[in-house]
Design a protein around this motif. Structure first.
Motif, PDB file in Angstrom:
ATOM      1  N   PHE A 139      39.558  27.854  42.979  1.00  0.00           N
ATOM      2  CA  PHE A 139      38.220  28.242  43.411  1.00  0.00           C
ATOM      3  C   PHE A 139      37.202  27.241  42.890  1.00  0.00           C
ATOM      4  O   PHE A 139      37.271  26.824  41.724  1.00  0.00           O
ATOM      5  CB  PHE A 139      37.855  29.637  42.880  1.00  0.00           C
ATOM      6  CG  PHE A 139      38.726  30.738  43.390  1.00  0.00           C
ATOM      7  CD1 PHE A 139      38.744  31.075  44.734  1.00  0.00           C
ATOM      8  CD2 PHE A 139      39.531  31.452  42.520  1.00  0.00           C
ATOM      9  CE1 PHE A 139      39.541  32.099  45.209  1.00  0.00           C
ATOM     10  CE2 PHE A 139      40.341  32.480  42.981  1.00  0.00           C
ATOM     11  CZ  PHE A 139      40.351  32.800  44.333  1.00  0.00           C
ATOM     12  N   ILE A 144      33.218  31.699  42.761  1.00  0.00           N
ATOM     13  CA  ILE A 144      33.314  32.769  41.766  1.00  0.00           C
ATOM     14  C   ILE A 144      31.963  32.878  41.078  1.00  0.00           C
ATOM     15  O   ILE A 144      31.668  32.152  40.119  1.00  0.00           O
ATOM     16  CB  ILE A 144      34.428  32.499  40.726  1.00  0.00           C
ATOM     17  CG1 ILE A 144      35.769  32.255  41.427  1.00  0.00           C
ATOM     18  CG2 ILE A 144      34.538  33.656  39.738  1.00  0.00           C
ATOM     19  CD1 ILE A 144      36.318  33.470  42.160  1.00  0.00           C
ATOM     20  N   TYR A 158      34.132  36.314  33.990  1.00  0.00           N
ATOM     21  CA  TYR A 158      34.518  35.309  34.999  1.00  0.00           C
ATOM     22  C   TYR A 158      36.004  35.429  35.320  1.00  0.00           C
ATOM     23  O   TYR A 158      36.411  35.397  36.485  1.00  0.00           O
ATOM     24  CB  TYR A 158      34.188  33.909  34.493  1.00  0.00           C
ATOM     25  CG  TYR A 158      34.764  32.806  35.353  1.00  0.00           C
ATOM     26  CD1 TYR A 158      34.104  32.368  36.498  1.00  0.00           C
ATOM     27  CD2 TYR A 158      35.993  32.213  35.035  1.00  0.00           C
ATOM     28  CE1 TYR A 158      34.632  31.374  37.294  1.00  0.00           C
ATOM     29  CE2 TYR A 158      36.534  31.216  35.832  1.00  0.00           C
ATOM     30  CZ  TYR A 158      35.851  30.802  36.952  1.00  0.00           C
ATOM     31  OH  TYR A 158      36.394  29.811  37.739  1.00  0.00           O
ATOM     32  N   SER A 159      36.808  35.584  34.266  1.00  0.00           N
ATOM     33  CA  SER A 159      38.255  35.695  34.449  1.00  0.00           C
ATOM     34  C   SER A 159      38.605  36.920  35.286  1.00  0.00           C
ATOM     35  O   SER A 159      39.473  36.853  36.168  1.00  0.00           O
ATOM     36  CB  SER A 159      38.936  35.773  33.082  1.00  0.00           C
ATOM     37  OG  SER A 159      40.322  35.986  33.215  1.00  0.00           O
ATOM     38  N   TRP A 162      37.705  36.184  38.864  1.00  0.00           N
ATOM     39  CA  TRP A 162      38.649  35.188  39.388  1.00  0.00           C
ATOM     40  C   TRP A 162      39.940  35.887  39.835  1.00  0.00           C
ATOM     41  O   TRP A 162      40.421  35.671  40.947  1.00  0.00           O
ATOM     42  CB  TRP A 162      38.941  34.153  38.313  1.00  0.00           C
ATOM     43  CG  TRP A 162      39.628  32.905  38.765  1.00  0.00           C
ATOM     44  CD1 TRP A 162      39.066  31.702  39.037  1.00  0.00           C
ATOM     45  CD2 TRP A 162      41.054  32.719  38.956  1.00  0.00           C
ATOM     46  NE1 TRP A 162      40.029  30.778  39.399  1.00  0.00           N
ATOM     47  CE2 TRP A 162      41.255  31.378  39.368  1.00  0.00           C
ATOM     48  CE3 TRP A 162      42.166  33.551  38.840  1.00  0.00           C
ATOM     49  CZ2 TRP A 162      42.514  30.863  39.646  1.00  0.00           C
ATOM     50  CZ3 TRP A 162      43.436  33.031  39.129  1.00  0.00           C
ATOM     51  CH2 TRP A 162      43.584  31.708  39.518  1.00  0.00           C
TER      52      TRP A 162
END
Length: 251
Positions: A139, A144, A158-159, A162
C-alpha cells in the motif's frame, strides 16, 4: 546516429526492482503490444558521491544485474546497461531507438522523484510517455489513512488499518514468464565490471534471499541478539527489489 531499428519499441527501466519475476512494471511493459528493451543505468550522479570503492551496495546491485542478464540471454535478449547520468543515457536511447513508451516502477526517494520528473520532461519533448507502477509496497501512503483523511502518526492503529484493508488480490503476483518472447531480440552484451565502474570487489559475503522457517518461528526471541542470525537479513533484497514484497507478505 542511425537508429538500430525503425520498429517502435517500449523500454522497461530497472531501478529498485532487480528481478524478472513478479515485477509489476515489467509485466505491464511486456503486455504493451510492442517489443520491450530492458535497460539499467549505473547512475553517475549517485556513484560519483560514493567514497568507499568497496561499497557493498554496488557489489550487490552488480551481482543482481549479472543475474538478470544471464536470465535474459536465455530468451535471446539482453539488458542494455549504461554508465552515465539518466539524462545522457536516455538521450542516447532516443538516438538509437524509435521509442513509444517507457515503463518503470515507482521510486519514492527525493533524488528519484526529481530524476523521474526530469526524464518525463525529456521524453515528453519527443511525444513519449512514461508509465510508472506500484511495485515496492503493498500500500502506498495515501492508501492507508485515517477516517478524516490524515496520515497515521502512531504505528499500532496504522497496523490495524493496514491489516483490515489487506485482501488476497493485493498479494497476487505479476506473472508474465509466458510473455518473455516480447522482449526485443538482441545479442548478449557484456556488463561493465566493477573495476570499469571505478569500484572494487568486496570479499564480504552478501546476504542470501532465502527465507528460513526457523528464523520466522524464532524471530520474537532471537531478533535482539546481533551475534546470531535472528532476522531474515532480507532488508537489502527489499531495498533493491531482488525479492518481491508480495512474495514476502505471503510467507
Amino acid at each position: 546516429m542511425k537508429k538500430n531499428t525503425s520498429e517502435k519499441i517500449n523500454i522497461f527501466w530497472f531501478r529498485r526492482d532487480l528481478r524478472l519475476d513478479d515485477n509489476a512494471g515489467l509485466c505491464h511493459a511486456l503486455n504493451s503490444g510492442k517489443p520491450v528493451l530492458p535497460i539499467f543505468i549505473f547512475d553517475t550522479n549517485i556513484l560519483n558521491k560514493l567514497t568507499d570503492k568497496h561499497d557493498r551496495r554496488l557489489s550487490f546491485i552488480h551481482k543482481a544485474i549479472l543475474s538478470i542478464q544471464e536470465k535474459l540471454n536465455r530468451h535471446a535478449t539482453a539488458l542494455s546497461v549504461y554508465h552515465d547520468t539518466p539524462e545522457n543515457a536516455f538521450r542516447l536511447l532516443l538516438k538509437q531507438h524509435d521509442i513509444s513508451n517507457v515503463f518503470t516502477n515507482h521510486d519514492y526517494e527525493p533524488y528519484a522523484i526529481d530524476r523521474d520528473e526530469q526524464i518525463k520532461k525529456l521524453l515528453a519533448e519527443h511525444s513519449i510517455g512514461m508509465q510508472t507502477c506500484k511495485d515496492q509496497v503493498i500500500f502506498e501512503k495515501d492508501e492507508i489513512i485515517k477516517d478524516d483523511g490524515k496520515p497515521y502518526t502512531v504505528f499500532t492503529p496504522y497496523s490495524r488499518k493496514w491489516k483490515a484493508t489487506l485482501q488476497v488480490k493485493h498479494l497476487e503476483p505479476f506473472s508474465c514468464e509466458e510473455l518473455y518472447g516480447n522482449f526485443l531480440q538482441q545479442p548478449a552484451t557484456a556488463i561493465p565490471s566493477l573495476k570499469q565502474l571505478g569500484f572494487l570487489e568486496t570479499t564480504d559475503p552478501l546476504p542470501e534471499n532465502n527465507i528460513h522457517d526457523e528464523t520466522i518461528l524464532n524471530y520474537a526471541n532471537d531478533r535482539d541478539f546481533p551475534g546470531i542470525k535472528g532476522t531474515t537479513r532480507l532488508g537489502v533484497h527489499l531495498r533493491f527489489g531482488t525479492i518481491s514484497i508480495r512474495k514476502l507478505a505471503t510467507v
